[in-house]
Design an enzyme around this catalytic site. Structure first.
Site, PDB file in Angstrom:
ATOM      1  N   HIS A   1      -1.171   0.759   7.802  1.00  0.00           N
ATOM      2  CA  HIS A   1      -1.669   0.804   6.434  1.00  0.00           C
ATOM      3  C   HIS A   1      -1.481   2.223   5.899  1.00  0.00           C
ATOM      4  O   HIS A   1      -1.547   3.194   6.654  1.00  0.00           O
ATOM      5  CB  HIS A   1      -3.150   0.410   6.415  1.00  0.00           C
ATOM      6  CG  HIS A   1      -3.770   0.471   5.057  1.00  0.00           C
ATOM      7  ND1 HIS A   1      -3.374  -0.354   4.035  1.00  0.00           N
ATOM      8  CD2 HIS A   1      -4.745   1.262   4.544  1.00  0.00           C
ATOM      9  CE1 HIS A   1      -4.086  -0.075   2.956  1.00  0.00           C
ATOM     10  NE2 HIS A   1      -4.922   0.900   3.252  1.00  0.00           N
ATOM     11  N   CYS A  41       0.829  -1.196   0.000  1.00  0.00           N
ATOM     12  CA  CYS A  41       0.000   0.000   0.000  1.00  0.00           C
ATOM     13  C   CYS A  41       0.870   1.256   0.000  1.00  0.00           C
ATOM     14  O   CYS A  41       0.459   2.303  -0.495  1.00  0.00           O
ATOM     15  CB  CYS A  41      -0.965  -0.005   1.179  1.00  0.00           C
ATOM     16  SG  CYS A  41      -0.200  -0.340   2.765  1.00  0.00           S
ATOM     17  N   HIS A  75      -0.571   7.463   7.144  1.00  0.00           N
ATOM     18  CA  HIS A  75      -0.274   6.159   7.754  1.00  0.00           C
ATOM     19  C   HIS A  75      -1.202   5.965   8.938  1.00  0.00           C
ATOM     20  O   HIS A  75      -1.336   6.846   9.786  1.00  0.00           O
ATOM     21  CB  HIS A  75       1.180   6.102   8.226  1.00  0.00           C
ATOM     22  CG  HIS A  75       1.511   4.843   8.993  1.00  0.00           C
ATOM     23  ND1 HIS A  75       1.521   4.804  10.370  1.00  0.00           N
ATOM     24  CD2 HIS A  75       1.815   3.598   8.577  1.00  0.00           C
ATOM     25  CE1 HIS A  75       1.825   3.580  10.772  1.00  0.00           C
ATOM     26  NE2 HIS A  75       2.003   2.831   9.707  1.00  0.00           N
TER      27      HIS A  75
END
Length: 1038
Positions: free
Chosen positions: A572, A141, A564
């Protein structure tokens, strides 16, 4: 039963931790050797950890963080000397290898996969003009967030798409850099071209990640952690464009477009041991510390000044003070700030994330940091420093007014004076506060407290018992006095003073005191207002210090925010990117690209809310519109879009991929058409078989209906829902028959004269409809839901068409299982005859079936809910969860069609949420035990039940659900700061990314539990009992 497919934030069960930026990625300027083309520059990047480059920071004059950094660099250096590969490179390589292996193995897994593509290609088809997402191929990601931010810089996009490798190295790369960078550039071009013109909703970046994995094994790579990906990406792009620039401009100094786009220069002006110096250095991403600052300007001010710099402004050459200032001499068109939200915890020996709030503007003016404004800025900084000193004094004075007193409890001085005024003006009391209490009275009992009878003059209202209490006989010299009971009396007795009052005070004393206290309170209030006004004016002056036009000439607009969510070792990433053409913010979360808002960006990016915060800010020069301007055709002047933006080789590449996707959709459509045809054929065969069985039954059964003809065209509609007609007299059919027979009897009794069967049928239907209409309009308790008792009630409340109601009622009176007295038989025959006479154009049978299917779904939803609540009350949370999950999902699908199609979604949502919280609490308790198999069982509950359900709480953005998810995550994140066995730490580190990941993905879920069959009476009674028990629980306050 419907196939249960969720579009939700997905959580990868098998994903490892995605490492966020750490405190060790602080930038330091290092000078690179000139390349062949002669370009030489300084970058704000982490220095290589080779043996000769390690700086000893372990002296007594270094702080703990510097020693930790030195130790880390020393260990990395030792590993590098032994293997040629740093520890960080090995860690990143392992992460990427796991990502690729996971992506390759995804088709071989038998259990449900979060990142598996939907088998229906139409679910993966791109909506018109919607941006293309990037598939997360395992811990990537961060790759998606960075690539999307750069791709949406249209100038950068054009540079990548139109890049062509140098002709001399197309066949045989000369060195490892060319061997690595050129294939990566080609894969990046392919990826960008698909993001421009693909028909897919999202594309797969695996090829680019493969090259990254191979590159991290190289000893030349100095990647520190995943946050360094942007540094590394720009380095590779710079090298690739440098090769091209050298070929295109032989003999001239080549211009590298990546350097011109992303790199700027600053002047370091300082004093070292009393000696002044000036150095010009280049920078890419500019690092900023977050801890201790409230907004971006405070971070920048602190980053631009290091150490003691008073000597910079004096002529004293022999000063021992050292320090430096940074002044930007040239800012890049794309200005990127790296926010360091991680610090090293010495006690725990690991980095921790800083969750404090940090504000940043959508428009940033950089004038105050430019070298050309150095003198003006120094003057303004000095003025701000002086104002802040004055502000501190004023705030200290104000604090003395607002927190007055010398003890631990302090109050505003104006309130203290007000209380004193109230005390002095209270009615004087001449007796002692304890003098009227008889300490010899018996403690309680029926006699109560006995006091001497007051004199007639002193006897007041207190001598009379409170209202509602009868006077109790007492000796002539004593009398019962009422006692104030604060928990049972609604007000104080009228003779009890509200607060203490002075016992001895003259009118003159009272007058003087009141005058003084009034005057003092007014003075204090005026002083407080003056102080607050002065503080506000100083704050405003500081805010407007740089607001004059001369200091607003270098505007930078916020282009992207990389966010974040999670902790230092798990989390993530996603990105918010501004779309200047739609004038709105877009959220890029792996494959999901959705419209967003500044308010959502602020909530997720500023920090201080949940565990999400920005770690990278990308600003662009607002005076250089070419950065985000679309490209136009030179001949027609029209804006280029889609495939027209691509060079010929990439256009052919995208067309080929789109052709494969079109073919995939064609194959899918063919398969679905074939399946539909097979299902239609199977239904026809089943209908024919049913008709044959029915015909056989009518010829062999002694029932009176056996002689009645049946029309083949209308045989299928006669097979009505099981709650309307049963082949055998079950409990429900008996209940329905009794209702029908009662309606017939009541209709017959109301008739004054004998009527034909047709007239009696009409009257009976009217009686039954009137009864059901009354139920539909009646307000009932939550446990008494008349919709469960009869389908017509459900239809009336949801405004079903009249034709649907009529046919449904006819089906009720045409039931073969009705009683067999002559009146009922004649009415049944008439009802069946009327059904046969209904022409296809008179009623839409598809709509009729749809309404009855909705009612079947409503009953199924009710059964799911009922069983789930029963299991929840028995504390069987594992078993209850799936029933509650499915009841909530099916109920939402019903409520989309109308308010009365389903049940109260807040009630189902509450128990679904509570069930997950209970499971999370139980699993956390098992983990805390530290004992096997409790730990494994707890993590199994989380991985198999809780984690897959978390996306369902996030998808509808309901505040209570979001807070519950945050509570569950925080419970597990709190373990990061605790000491535990290494095996528990390893399991926690492996589990947390799954819990924290909130990527969006089309996701299949577990099959719903199989439901038992309930008669209507049983369903109504059990559902009523469980809802009534819930009402009692809430009434008790539990």
């Amino acid at each position: 039963m419907f196939e249960f497919i969720f579009v939700a934030f997905s959580t990868d069960h098998d994903r490892g931790a995605e490492c966020p930026p750490t405190a060790f990625s602080e930038a330091s300027a290092d000078s690179t050797e000139p390349a062949e083309g002669g370009h030489r520059h300084h970058r704000c990047t982490a220095a290589p950890a080779g043996p000769a480059d390690v700086i000893d920071l372990t002296g007594d004059d270094k702080d703990d963080l510097q020693r930790a950094i030195a130790l880390s660099l020393e260990e990395s250096s030792r590993a590098f000397r032994e293997t040629g590969i740093t520890d960080e490179e090995q860690a990143i390589s392992r992460v990427l290898e796991a990502s690729i292996a996971e992506n390759k193995a995804s088709l071989k897994r038998t259990h449900t996969e979060v990142w598996s593509d939907s088998p229906n290609p139409h679910d993966r088809k791109r909506m018109e003009n919607c941006p293309v997402g990037l598939k997360n191929v395992g811990n990537t990601c961060w790759f998606s967030a960075v690539i999307q931010s750069l791709f949406n810089l249209l100038e950068f996009q054009r540079l990548v798409l139109h890049y062509s490798p140098p002709a001399r190295v197309q066949d045989l790369p000369r060195n490892q850099k060319e061997h690595r960078n050129l294939p990566f550039m080609q894969e990046l071009r392919n990826l960008f071209s698909l993001m421009v013109g693909s028909k897919r909703k999202y594309v797969d970046p695996s090829c680019a990640v493969e090259i990254l994995k191979d590159a991290f094994k190289s000893s030349e790579s100095q990647q520190q952690d995943v946050s360094e990906f942007t540094h590394k990406l720009l380095d590779w792009l710079e090298d690739a464009f440098q090769m091209k620039a050298e070929e295109d401009r032989e003999g001239e100094k080549p211009k590298n477009p990546m350097v011109e786009l992303f790199y700027g220069r600053f002047l370091a002006v300082g004093v070292l041991e009393g000696k002044k110096f000036e150095n010009t250095e280049m920078f890419g991403q500019y690092p900023l510390q977050v801890n201790g600052f409230k907004d971006l300007h405070e971070c920048l001010e602190a980053a631009m000044i290091e150490g003691e710099i008073e000597s910079l402004h004096s002529s004293a050459e022999n000063s021992a003070k050292s320090g430096q200032e940074h002044w930007f001499t040239e800012l890049p068109p794309v200005l990127t700030f790296e926010l360091s939200r991680f610090e090293f915890n010495q006690a725990l020996g690991r980095p921790e994330k800083i969750h404090s709030k940090l504000e940043f503007p959508s428009m940033l003016y950089m004038d105050r940091y430019m070298d050309r404004n150095r003198e003006i800025t120094r003057i303004k900084r000095e003025e701000i420093r002086r104002l802040k000193e004055h502000l501190t004094l004023l705030q200290q004075r104000l604090e003395r007014y607002l927190s007055y007193g010398s003890g631990p409890k302090r109050f505003p001085l104006a309130d203290v004076l007000q209380y004193a005024m109230e005390f002095t003006s209270s009615k004087p009391v001449c007796t002692s506060p304890v003098g009227d209490i008889d300490t010899s009275a018996p403690p309680g009992g029926t006699a109560g407290q006995l006091l001497p009878v007051p004199s007639t003059a002193e006897q007041g209202p207190s001598s009379t018992p409170p209202e509602g209490l009868a006077p109790t006989p007492a000796p002539s010299t004593q009398q019962r006095v009422p006692i104030h009971k604060p928990f049972t009396q609604s007000r104080l007795p009228p003779d009890l003073p509200m607060h203490p009052a002075p016992r001895h005070i003259t009118e003159e004393e009272l007058r003087v005191l009141e005058a003084c206290l009034h005057r003092w309170r007014s003075e204090v209030e005026n002083d407080t207002r003056d102080l607050q006004g002065s503080i506000s004016r100083i704050h405003r002056t500081i805010e407007l210090m740089y607001s004059d036009k001369s200091m607003m000439q270098v505007p930078y607009r916020l282009h992207a925010v990389l966010v974040h969510e999670g902790q230092a070792n798990a989390g993530h990433y996603w990105a918010y990117i501004y779309d200047p053409h739609q004038r709105c913010w877009m959220k890029y979360n792996d494959i999901s690209v959705t419209k967003s808002s500044w308010e959502e960006l602020v909530r997720d990016s500023f920090g201080g809310y949940r565990n999400a915060s920005a770690y990278c800010l990308m600003y662009i020069n607002d005076k250089k519109p070419f950065l985000i301007e679309e490209e136009f055709d030179k001949e027609t002047g029209q804006m280029l879009s889609g495939l027209d933006k691509l060079p010929p080789d990439l256009k052919a590449y995208v067309k080929e991929d789109n052709s494969l996707f079109d073919k995939e959709m064609e194959v899918w459509n063919t398969l679905q058409a074939r399946k539909a045809q097979q299902e239609k054929l199977a239904l026809a065969v089943a209908a024919a078989a049913t008709a044959a069985v029915a015909e056989t039954a009518t010829t062999t059964s002694p029932q009176p209906m056996s002689t009645e003809p049946s029309t083949p065209d209308n045989s299928a509609p006669q097979q009505d829902p099981e709650y309307m007609e049963q082949p055998s007299p079950t409990d429900y059919s008996k209940h329905l028959q009794e209702d029908t027979e009662r309606a017939i009897s009541k209709a017959a009794a109301e008739q004054q004269e004998e009527r034909s069967p047709e007239g009696l049928l009409t009257a009976a239907i009217k009686v039954e409809y009137t009864r059901l209409l009354r139920f539909a309009q009646e307000d009932t308790a939550p446990g008494s839901d008349y919709r469960l008792q009869h389908v017509i009630v459900y239809f009336i409340q949801n405004q079903a068409p009249k034709k649907i109601l009529e046919r449904t009622l006819l089906m009720q009176f045409a039931d073969r299982n009705l009683g067999f007295n002559e009146r009922c038989k004649s009415i049944m025959k008439v009802a069946r005859a009327k059904l046969d006479l209904i022409k296809p154009e008179e009623i839409n049978m598809e709509e009729y079936e749809m309404w009855h299917q909705d009612y079947r779904n409503f009953r199924e939803t009710t059964i799911f809910l009922m069983i789930g609540l029963e299991l929840f009350q028995k504390k069987s949370f594992v078993e209850a969860l799936m029933y509650l999950i499915y009841s909530y999902q099916y109920n939402r699908e019903l409520l989309v069609k109308g308010l009365y199609r389903g049940h109260d979604d807040e009630l189902i949502g509450l128990y679904r949420r509570e069930c997950l919280l209970k499971l999370n609490e139980n699993a956390a308790g098992m983990f805390e035990s530290g004992e096997e198999p409790e730990v494994s069982n707890g993590l199994s509950i989380m991985n198999e039940l809780v984690v897959p359900c978390i996306p369902l709480l996030l998808v509808h953005d309901i505040e209570k659900d979001l807070l519950s998810v945050e509570d569950m995550r925080n419970r597990w994140c709190s373990y990061l700061g605790q000491e535990m066995e290494p095996n528990l730490q390893e399991k926690l580190t492996d589990f947390l990314p799954k819990l924290l990941d909130c990527s969006t993905e089309i996701k299949s879920f577990h099959d719903p539990p199989k439901l038992p069959t309930y008669s209507t009476l049983e369903l109504v009674e059990r559902y009523g009992r469980v809802i009534a028990s819930l009402s009692r629980v809430h009434a008790d306050g539990r």
